[in-house]
Design a protein around this motif. Structure first.
Motif, mmCIF file in Angstrom:
data_model
loop_
_atom_site.group_PDB
_atom_site.id
_atom_site.type_symbol
_atom_site.label_atom_id
_atom_site.label_comp_id
_atom_site.label_asym_id
_atom_site.label_seq_id
_atom_site.Cartn_x
_atom_site.Cartn_y
_atom_site.Cartn_z
ATOM 1 N N THR A 110 0.830 -1.201 0.000
ATOM 2 C CA THR A 110 0.000 0.000 0.000
ATOM 3 C C THR A 110 0.863 1.249 0.000
ATOM 4 O O THR A 110 1.862 1.329 0.708
ATOM 5 C CB THR A 110 -0.918 0.012 1.233
ATOM 6 O OG1 THR A 110 -1.758 -1.141 1.185
ATOM 7 C CG2 THR A 110 -1.785 1.262 1.269
ATOM 8 N N ILE A 111 0.474 2.232 -0.800
ATOM 9 C CA ILE A 111 1.167 3.506 -0.814
ATOM 10 C C ILE A 111 0.690 4.288 0.403
ATOM 11 O O ILE A 111 -0.495 4.600 0.505
ATOM 12 C CB ILE A 111 0.859 4.274 -2.107
ATOM 13 C CG1 ILE A 111 1.159 3.393 -3.330
ATOM 14 C CG2 ILE A 111 1.644 5.570 -2.176
ATOM 15 C CD1 ILE A 111 0.740 3.998 -4.638
ATOM 16 N N PRO A 112 1.556 4.611 1.344
ATOM 17 C CA PRO A 112 1.094 5.158 2.620
ATOM 18 C C PRO A 112 0.454 6.534 2.491
ATOM 19 O O PRO A 112 1.030 7.459 1.915
ATOM 20 C CB PRO A 112 2.377 5.225 3.464
ATOM 21 C CG PRO A 112 3.481 5.295 2.472
ATOM 22 C CD PRO A 112 3.026 4.496 1.299
ATOM 23 N N GLY A 113 -0.770 6.655 3.019
ATOM 24 C CA GLY A 113 -1.410 7.948 3.140
ATOM 25 C C GLY A 113 -2.136 8.459 1.918
ATOM 26 O O GLY A 113 -2.756 9.522 1.969
ATOM 27 N N PHE A 114 -2.093 7.742 0.796
ATOM 28 C CA PHE A 114 -2.659 8.264 -0.442
ATOM 29 C C PHE A 114 -4.016 7.645 -0.768
ATOM 30 O O PHE A 114 -4.286 6.485 -0.468
ATOM 31 C CB PHE A 114 -1.719 7.986 -1.619
ATOM 32 C CG PHE A 114 -0.610 8.977 -1.786
ATOM 33 C CD1 PHE A 114 -0.842 10.208 -2.402
ATOM 34 C CD2 PHE A 114 0.662 8.685 -1.329
ATOM 35 C CE1 PHE A 114 0.192 11.114 -2.563
ATOM 36 C CE2 PHE A 114 1.699 9.588 -1.492
ATOM 37 C CZ PHE A 114 1.468 10.804 -2.109
ATOM 38 N N TYR A 115 -4.868 8.447 -1.393
ATOM 39 C CA TYR A 115 -5.956 7.895 -2.202
ATOM 40 C C TYR A 115 -5.855 8.545 -3.572
ATOM 41 O O TYR A 115 -5.255 9.621 -3.727
ATOM 42 C CB TYR A 115 -7.331 8.093 -1.566
ATOM 43 C CG TYR A 115 -7.824 9.510 -1.430
ATOM 44 C CD1 TYR A 115 -8.383 10.199 -2.515
ATOM 45 C CD2 TYR A 115 -7.774 10.162 -0.203
ATOM 46 C CE1 TYR A 115 -8.862 11.496 -2.381
ATOM 47 C CE2 TYR A 115 -8.247 11.448 -0.052
ATOM 48 C CZ TYR A 115 -8.792 12.116 -1.140
ATOM 49 O OH TYR A 115 -9.257 13.398 -1.016
ATOM 50 N N VAL A 116 -6.392 7.875 -4.580
ATOM 51 C CA VAL A 116 -6.266 8.358 -5.946
ATOM 52 C C VAL A 116 -7.652 8.477 -6.569
ATOM 53 O O VAL A 116 -8.532 7.660 -6.319
ATOM 54 C CB VAL A 116 -5.361 7.418 -6.782
ATOM 55 C CG1 VAL A 116 -5.927 6.010 -6.851
ATOM 56 C CG2 VAL A 116 -5.160 7.983 -8.190
ATOM 57 N N GLU A 117 -7.838 9.532 -7.357
ATOM 58 C CA GLU A 117 -9.082 9.734 -8.092
ATOM 59 C C GLU A 117 -8.761 9.772 -9.579
ATOM 60 O O GLU A 117 -7.830 10.458 -10.005
ATOM 61 C CB GLU A 117 -9.761 11.037 -7.664
ATOM 62 C CG GLU A 117 -10.243 11.022 -6.215
ATOM 63 C CD GLU A 117 -10.952 12.303 -5.837
ATOM 64 O OE1 GLU A 117 -10.925 13.251 -6.651
ATOM 65 O OE2 GLU A 117 -11.544 12.350 -4.751
ATOM 66 N N ILE A 118 -9.558 9.003 -10.348
ATOM 67 C CA ILE A 118 -9.283 8.851 -11.772
ATOM 68 C C ILE A 118 -10.539 9.188 -12.558
ATOM 69 O O ILE A 118 -11.639 8.772 -12.182
ATOM 70 C CB ILE A 118 -8.842 7.406 -12.091
ATOM 71 C CG1 ILE A 118 -7.685 7.015 -11.162
ATOM 72 C CG2 ILE A 118 -8.433 7.259 -13.532
ATOM 73 C CD1 ILE A 118 -7.755 5.607 -10.691
#
Length: 627
Positions: free
Chosen positions: A232-240
């Protein structure tokens, strides 16, 4: 001589002082080896000092001059280091064409009043951990909007949001590459004209049977050991941006996609509606948000749950006359709607009359379990979600409003399916031998009761385990299997509908009937016979020699019980089902010694005949008296 001696002593005193002054002046530029060499030379001739000692000191002076000449190189290196300290590593190319460096980004975060947003191009973009740590230290969000060359100048690619409140460990990589591999000319989504060429098109089968909209998003792999794929990429969320497939939807099923093997795996999470994104000067799209994305992962977002059950293959086997029974091994069923038996498939099974077994290998503490459908018994069908969650000896409050039994072995079955269960359906699961003798109860959440369904069966598989089978379910919710029979006020034992009281057949002379008092019929709906000429209180002549057995009426009016069959000495209730202990609501209290077994209306013709016979006897007696 004295004068010459003084001159020589003065010369000897000047030489070591000069060397000491030279060493003190250039201590930052002269190497340690030069200083050691000078000290060694001074210590070499402590006893005899010659006039040429001053001349021997010249190489040290030259060496010092040489060191001084090296200073420009040292200054140049320091300048480069200072420049590096000012700029830091290159973060990437700005959306406006400029370059963004590490320290510049850190200063932006440090001096911002709130959250920091930067707009970058995807190529070569990498966010340094130092900037993330600065944002975490100041509790500020870092928002990175990424664009890439597309059909409209620079197309919106993704929005990455670093939220320090969701980070519980220090980032362990020097930098984090961001962006999503989405080529606008590649069929990564179902709206693309060439979407059918994407392997995922052949994988997806929707539960609803309708076309499933989908998009695939590929997260880059980080540098480091094995690319940290799956971490998991720590601390991120992504919007696409999603090209409009999921309009009107607030959450969408999220899967990981194995492109090499062409398979989907259900995540325990859902993608959700994100914020709007400016795709170009004229286009604004919604975004799909994926929380806690992982390195090197292909995400597939669907508009409907993906049904992993191979429906087409099962239907082909149902239609194949050479296949007597269909037996399918499913994959591990983690969540609702992963494996669904559609009603249309069960309709075809009903028409064939075949049996169908669908087996899940279980997962973690969940047992191997199977659904069994008997097509010859199916009447009505519905989509059946095959996921079951099992709880062993659950706590008292496992279900809200229901007090679970304690102190002995139980298994609670939580069915994902809700509603009708086709007739002829059973479920089997692997259990230990302490469940050899089991009772099955439906858990009624509305009133907190356990409704008895029936007994379970158990067949041994090995020395410790066997297969427990439950049947008799008409609908799904919670069911409880117990190793002991339940008792108490919250246990409901329904009456056996297959064992009703049989009505009396008046044409059967062997059937015992209730004696009826013609003046007080037991059925209030039957009117009293107004033509009855006999008064029950009128006595008969005791001198009458007539044998009552010769009479048409075998009944003894003084002993109504004498009408029963002499061989039938047991209470008729003894022949009833012992479980049928409740009295029907419309049953009236008995006034005689016999137990009522049916409707008393057919007894009135017999009662009238008895009354006529008694009248005839009285007439004969009167005639004899008259004689």
């Amino acid at each position: 001589m004295k004068t010459a001696a003084l001159i020589l002593a003065s010369a000897l005193a000047v030489v070591p002082c000069f060397g000491a002054m030279a060493a003190e002046t250039d201590e930052n530029t002269v190497t340690d080896s030069a200083i050691v060499q000078a000290d060694t030379a001074a210590q070499a001739e402590p006893a005899t000092v010659q006039a040429d000692t001053a001349a021997q000191a010249e190489p040290a002076t030259v060496q010092a001059d040489t060191a001084a000449q090296a200073e420009p190189a040292t200054v140049q290196a320091d300048t480069a280091a200072a420049q590096s300290e000012v700029t830091g590593a290159l973060v990437g190319l700005r959306y406006d064409g400029g370059q963004l460096y590490e320290n510049e980004l850190i200063d932006m975060i440090r001096n911002a009043d709130g959250d920091v947003k930067i707009q970058m191009m995807q190529s070569g973009l990498s966010i340094p951990a130092s900037a993330l740590n600065q944002a975490r230290e100041q509790e500020k969000k870092l928002i990175i909007e990424i664009f890439q060359p597309g059909n409209d100048a620079a197309m919106f690619n993704s929005r990455w949001v670093y939220d320090p409140s969701t980070v519980y460990w220090t980032p362990d990589l020097e930098s984090y590459p961001l962006g999503v591999a989405v080529d606008p000319d590649a069929p990564y989504h179902s709206s693309h004209p060439d979407a059918a060429s994407n392997p995922i098109s052949d994988v997806i089968r929707g539960v609803s049977g309708e076309a499933v909209e989908w998009s695939v998003y590929s997260v880059p792999t980080a540098e480091g050991e094995d690319g940290q794929a799956g971490y998991t990429i720590p601390g991120f969320y992504v919007e696409i941006a999603h090209w409009g497939e999921f309009d009107g939807m607030e959450e969408m099923p999220l899967y990981t996609y194995d492109e090499e093997n062409g398979s989907l795996f259900r995540s325990s999470r859902y993608a959700v509606r994100g914020d709007n994104a400016v795709v170009s000067d004229s286009i604004v799209w919604h975004t799909v948000r994926i929380n806690n994305p992982a390195w090197g992962t292909n995400y597939a977002v669907l508009s409907d749950e993906h049904n992993f059950l191979p429906v087409e293959e099962i239907e082909a086997q149902i239609a194949d006359d050479s296949v007597p029974a269909v037996d399918v091994q499913m994959g591990a069923c983690y969540l609702d709607n992963q494996y669904v038996a559609p009603a249309g498939m069960l309709d075809k099974l009903k028409d064939s009359g075949k049996t169908l077994s669908l087996t899940s290998p279980g997962v973690e503490s969940q047992p191997t379990y199977s659904w069994h459908f008997d097509g010859s018994q199916i009447t009505d069908t519905a989509d059946v979600d095959l996921h079951i969650q099992f709880y062993y000896s659950p706590g008292e409050e496992a279900i809200e409003g229901v007090t679970m039994p304690q102190g002995f072995r139980t298994i609670l079955l939580d069915f994902a399916h809700s509603g009708l269960v086709p007739a002829g359906t059973s479920v089997s699961l692997t259990t230990s031998e302490d469940m050899q003798s089991g009772w099955l109860y439906y858990v009624n959440q509305e009133n907190g009761t356990f409704e008895y369904v029936g007994r379970t069966s158990w067949e041994r598989e090995n020395e410790s385990f066997g297969t427990l089978t439950i049947s008799g379910m008409t609908h799904c919710s919670y069911y409880l299997v117990t190793a002991q029979e339940l008792t108490g006020d919250n246990v409901v034992i329904p009456e056996d509908p297959t064992d009703p009281e049989e009505p009396t057949d008046p044409s059967d002379p062997t059937t015992p009937t209730d004696p009826v008092d013609p003046s007080n019929p037991s059925d209030p709906s039957e009117p009293e016979n107004p033509t009855d000429p006999v008064k029950p209180s009128e006595p008969t002549d005791p001198a009458d020699p007539t044998d009552p057995s010769d009479s048409d009426n075998p009944a003894d009016p003084e002993n109504p019980d004498s009408t029963e069959n002499k061989d039938d000495t047991k209470n008729p209730d003894d022949t009833k089902n012992p479980d049928d202990t409740k009295k029907p609501a419309d049953e009236k209290p008995q006034t005689g010694g016999a137990v009522k077994t049916g409707d008393s209306a057919p007894l009135f013709p017999a009662a009238a005949a008895a009354a006529v016979s008694m009248a005839a006897v009285l007439v004969v007696l009167k005639k004899k008296v008259a004689r």
